[in-house]
Design an enzyme around this catalytic site. Structure first.
Site, short mmCIF file in Angstrom:
data_model
loop_
_atom_site.label_atom_id
_atom_site.label_comp_id
_atom_site.label_asym_id
_atom_site.label_seq_id
_atom_site.Cartn_x
_atom_site.Cartn_y
_atom_site.Cartn_z
N GLU A 40 0.87 -1.18 0.00
CA GLU A 40 0.00 0.00 0.00
C GLU A 40 0.90 1.23 0.00
O GLU A 40 1.65 1.44 0.94
CB GLU A 40 -0.87 -0.04 1.27
CG GLU A 40 -1.71 1.18 1.52
CD GLU A 40 -2.37 1.13 2.91
OE1 GLU A 40 -2.74 0.03 3.39
OE2 GLU A 40 -2.50 2.21 3.52
N ARG A 44 0.47 10.07 1.65
CA ARG A 44 1.02 11.03 2.62
C ARG A 44 2.11 11.88 1.98
O ARG A 44 2.52 12.89 2.55
CB ARG A 44 1.61 10.29 3.81
CG ARG A 44 0.54 9.68 4.65
CD ARG A 44 1.10 8.97 5.84
NE ARG A 44 0.06 8.17 6.43
CZ ARG A 44 0.11 7.62 7.62
NH1 ARG A 44 1.18 7.77 8.37
NH2 ARG A 44 -0.89 6.92 8.06
N LYS A 128 -10.78 -1.33 7.47
CA LYS A 128 -9.53 -1.04 8.18
C LYS A 128 -9.90 -0.65 9.60
O LYS A 128 -10.94 0.00 9.83
CB LYS A 128 -8.83 0.11 7.45
CG LYS A 128 -7.57 0.65 8.12
CD LYS A 128 -6.85 1.62 7.18
CE LYS A 128 -5.85 2.47 7.95
NZ LYS A 128 -4.54 2.53 7.29
#
Ligand code: 3PG
Length: 209
Positions: A40, A44, A128
């Site tokens: 993943e 960011r 998640k």
């Protein structure tokens, strides 16, 4: 095997923060060498779209997804660059619906009954659970599994080599995510052998999935 099955089989989803897109393919190769074929790449950093594109083009056996996807624009961008799944720290109904309409795998962050119900309304039953260590870890997910027996969690946040086996020992955990396998420090230092070694170590714990 569909995307969710592949994530389950992998057991661990390395959360990868790249300052420089040129590190994406070496990081992907280090993970693959260690037996981990999913990753993943998080939004960011500004390098995320180029990094996703590079891995999608150069490492077709790697299942590359986008993480920390916060809005529909980033979601569209990730899909355009070749991301095969979308991970978000929270639940955004617009983004989740967009992915569902296109058959794109999406894993929203859900830590409360209301968020899980919103995800289920869209047909999503893998979520998640972030930050797992802050929101009660396994104890909390076990309690949520009572009313939501068909939901599977991907905890991230505080998962590491010491507690990964415990997290993966229970049926309501789909897989775990974490940055420890492919850390910013190791990438910056060009320490790709260490990334491979950490992956091998964790895969040896979970090879029977
Ligand atoms: C994430 O984005 O999923 C988390 O920041 C990963 O948490 P960790 O750095 O504690 O593994």
């Amino acid at each position: 095997m569909n995307i969710m099955e592949r994530l389950h089989r992998a057991g661990v989803i390395p959360v990868v923060v790249l300052e420089n897109a040129k590190d994406a393919v070496p990081a992907a190769k280090a993970l693959l060498d260690g037996g981990v074929d999913v990753m993943e790449i998080t939004f960011r950093t500004a390098a995320a779209p180029d990094a996703i594109r590079a891995v999608a083009e150069s490492c077709p056996v790697m299942l590359v997804g986008a993480g920390t996807v916060l809005n529909l624009d980033q979601c569209r961008q990730a899909a355009e660059q070749g991301a095969k799944f979308i991970v978000s720290p929270g639940f955004d109904d617009e983004m989740a619906a967009w992915c569902r309409e296109r058959g794109m795998a999406v894993i929203p962050g859900c830590v409360s009954p209301s968020e899980i119900m919103a995800a289920k309304k869209l047909g999503l039953n893998v979520v998640k659970f972030f930050p797992a260590d802050v929101y009660g870890g396994l104890k909390a997910m076990k309690a949520l599994s009572g009313p939501f027996g068909d939901v599977r969690f991907i905890p991230t946040g505080g998962v590491n080599g010491e507690n990964v086996a415990e997290y993966l020992s229970v049926p309501f955990i789909h897989a775990v995510g974490g940055s420890w396998l492919c850390s910013k420090d190791d990438i910056a230092a060009g320490n790709f052998n260490r990334i491979t070694a950490l992956c091998r170590e964790v895969r040896s714990l979970i090879s029977d999935r």
